[in-house]
Design an enzyme around this catalytic site. Structure first.
Site, short mmCIF file in Angstrom:
data_model
loop_
_atom_site.label_atom_id
_atom_site.label_comp_id
_atom_site.label_asym_id
_atom_site.label_seq_id
_atom_site.Cartn_x
_atom_site.Cartn_y
_atom_site.Cartn_z
N ARG A 174 0.84 -1.22 0.00
CA ARG A 174 0.00 0.00 0.00
C ARG A 174 0.87 1.26 0.00
NH1 ARG A 174 -2.65 -3.62 -0.45
NH2 ARG A 174 -4.70 -4.15 0.38
N SER A 247 -9.92 0.18 3.91
CA SER A 247 -9.17 -0.13 5.12
C SER A 247 -8.53 1.14 5.65
CB SER A 247 -8.04 -1.12 4.83
OG SER A 247 -8.55 -2.35 4.42
N GLU A 343 -3.68 4.07 6.63
CA GLU A 343 -3.45 3.83 5.21
C GLU A 343 -3.76 5.07 4.35
OE1 GLU A 343 -4.75 -0.12 3.59
OE2 GLU A 343 -5.64 1.12 2.04
N1 EPU Z 1 -11.05 -9.88 11.06
C1 EPU Z 1 -11.71 -9.88 12.26
N2 EPU Z 1 -12.56 -8.85 12.53
C2 EPU Z 1 -12.77 -7.85 11.66
C3 EPU Z 1 -12.09 -7.84 10.42
C4 EPU Z 1 -11.23 -8.87 10.14
O1 EPU Z 1 -11.53 -10.76 13.08
O2 EPU Z 1 -13.55 -6.96 11.98
C5 EPU Z 1 -10.18 -11.00 10.73
C6 EPU Z 1 -10.84 -11.85 9.62
O3 EPU Z 1 -11.69 -12.82 10.17
C7 EPU Z 1 -9.65 -12.45 8.94
C8 EPU Z 1 -8.57 -11.40 9.09
O4 EPU Z 1 -8.98 -10.54 10.15
O5 EPU Z 1 -9.24 -13.62 9.60
C9 EPU Z 1 -8.32 -10.59 7.83
O6 EPU Z 1 -9.49 -9.95 7.41
P1 EPU Z 1 -9.88 -9.79 5.87
O7 EPU Z 1 -9.68 -11.06 5.17
O8 EPU Z 1 -11.20 -9.13 5.80
O9 EPU Z 1 -8.78 -8.87 5.23
P2 EPU Z 1 -8.01 -7.63 5.82
O10 EPU Z 1 -6.64 -8.02 6.23
O11 EPU Z 1 -8.86 -6.96 6.83
C10 EPU Z 1 -6.93 -6.84 3.56
C11 EPU Z 1 -6.76 -5.53 2.86
C12 EPU Z 1 -8.01 -5.16 2.09
C13 EPU Z 1 -8.31 -6.27 1.12
C14 EPU Z 1 -8.48 -7.58 1.90
C15 EPU Z 1 -8.70 -8.75 0.98
C16 EPU Z 1 -5.20 -4.14 4.07
C17 EPU Z 1 -5.02 -3.05 5.04
N3 EPU Z 1 -6.45 -4.49 3.82
O12 EPU Z 1 -7.94 -6.66 4.54
O13 EPU Z 1 -7.75 -3.99 1.35
O14 EPU Z 1 -9.48 -6.00 0.38
O15 EPU Z 1 -7.28 -7.86 2.66
O16 EPU Z 1 -7.54 -9.03 0.27
O17 EPU Z 1 -4.22 -4.65 3.52
C18 EPU Z 1 -7.86 -1.62 1.46
O18 EPU Z 1 -6.62 -1.62 1.44
O19 EPU Z 1 -8.54 -0.55 1.46
C19 EPU Z 1 -8.56 -2.89 1.50
C20 EPU Z 1 -9.88 -2.96 1.61
#
Ligand code: EPU
Length: 347
Positions: A174, A247, A343
């Protein structure tokens, strides 16, 4: 053939312009001057325009990655450059070029419609084509830099056109040159993507794999596109309905020793091992564990279905969003000893 009008008068400036329509958080601040950029030569003209000499510049595309905390005492350049084409091909790949103002999701849908897959994992990410490299957007197992060929940008102070390859963009997680040193210096005007002719699916990400299984379909480009759209719609708020910037925090990366200590204490910790041995932690999980999901401070709140997303419930100021972000950072640091980094760019 008529030459483009590069005289200063070919652009008009709007004074005391409201910025609320131009940032997805829906924050209500104003700019001293605003100018719509519909042709590249307008940016060149503005560089030499005595009416705006010495004024600070702020380039806005879809405004999906900024938190505006106060009025902007300068010139906002609203990038509304349009157009997309298949530029060329070689033995390995198709090269597709799009102007910076194209809507990112519409562009991804178009690449599939013309039979050139490769960007389907990045469907429905808010924002414009020009913003994609600035942030090095990523989702569901793919980062934009894996499909990037080059970009053209105009240096705001001189009006000179520069071409950047991937190395010059210095992409990170990012992150890119344009988010740091290059910020306020260049406006991206077009981006060329390299879409490999040998397509391979990226369908291992748990949410996407689950969605494909539920639908009982094989991982074709269109099926992945549809699955990603469905997953995002289910989890992430639509900025047109509830202001947000995706995010809000990056997933923090810790070293192996800190990870081992944390994991011993918090066995449920969600983590992803990195190629360099360090470990990325799910910021959403950390925030959720601190009890922030769905909580509000004034009109700024944590989204109910994804703790990583801060939302504007209506009338939030940038300062309220930042106050909420700081409160979350403090709690996460106190409980896990991990510093969360925002971010979006905070202005
Ligand atoms: N989780 C929780 N509670 C929450 C949110 C997430 O427990 O409220 C846990 C989920 O259960 C999962 C883990 O955290 O085990 C990761 O969550 P998720 O798969 O939703 O992905 P993320 O790490 O929160 C990242 C990117 C997103 C991208 C998704 C899918 C970053 C900061 N965020 O989110 O990117 O869409 O993976 O690849 O890298 C963005 O950058 O704006 C963005 C939306």
């Amino acid at each position: 053939m008529s030459l483009p009008d590069c005289s200063p008068d070919s652009v008009s400036f709007v004074s005391d312009a409201p910025l609320r329509p131009y940032n997805t958080f829906g924050i209500d601040v104003r700019a001293r001057l605003l100018c719509r950029i519909e042709r590249e030569d307008q940016l060149i003209g503005i560089a030499h325009d005595s009416r705006v000499t010495g004024l600070r510049r702020l380039v806005l595309g879809g405004g999906s990655n900024v938190v505006l905390t106060r009025d902007f005492d300068g010139l906002v350049l609203l990038i509304e450059l349009h157009g997309k084409r298949i530029a060329r091909q070689d033995g390995d790949a198709w090269y597709v070029e799009a102007a910076a103002g194209e809507n990112w999701h519409d562009f991804v849908a178009w690449t599939l419609a013309v039979g050139l897959p490769g960007l389907e994992n990045l469907a429905l990410i808010p924002g414009t084509v020009g913003a994609a490299p600035i942030q090095n957007i990523g989702a569901y197992g793919l980062e934009m830099c894996e499909r990037f060929a080059s970009l053209r940008a105009i240096e705001l102070a001189t009006g000179e056109i520069a071409e950047f390859d991937a190395a010059a963009c210095r992409f990170g997680y990012r992150d890119s040159y344009f988010k740091r040193e290059g910020r306020d210096r260049f406006a991206v005007v077009s981006v060329t993507f390299k879409l490999p002719k040998a397509w391979t699916p990226h369908a291992d990400y748990a949410d996407v794999a689950r969605e494909l299984a539920v639908r009982g379909v094989a991982a074709s480009p269109q099926a992945i596109f549809d699955a990603v759209v469905a997953v995002r719609r289910a989890k992430l708020p639509d900025p047109l309905v509830l202001g947000n910037a995706g995010s809000f925090f990056k997933n923090p990366v810790v070293d192996a020793a800190q990870f081992a200590a944390l994991k011993a204490r918090e066995p449920e910790l969600v983590s992803y091992r990195q190629p360099d041995g360090r470990v990325k932690l799910a910021a959403g999980w950390l925030i959720d564990q601190c009890g922030w999901k769905g909580r509000a401070m004034g009109a700024a709140a944590v989204h109910e279905r994804q703790a990583l997303v801060l939302v504007n419930r209506g009338g939030a100021t940038g300062a309220q969003v930042l106050a909420l972000a700081r409160a979350i950072q403090k709690d996460v640091f106190e409980r896990f000893g991990v510093q969360l980094e925002a971010e979006p760019v905070c202005l």
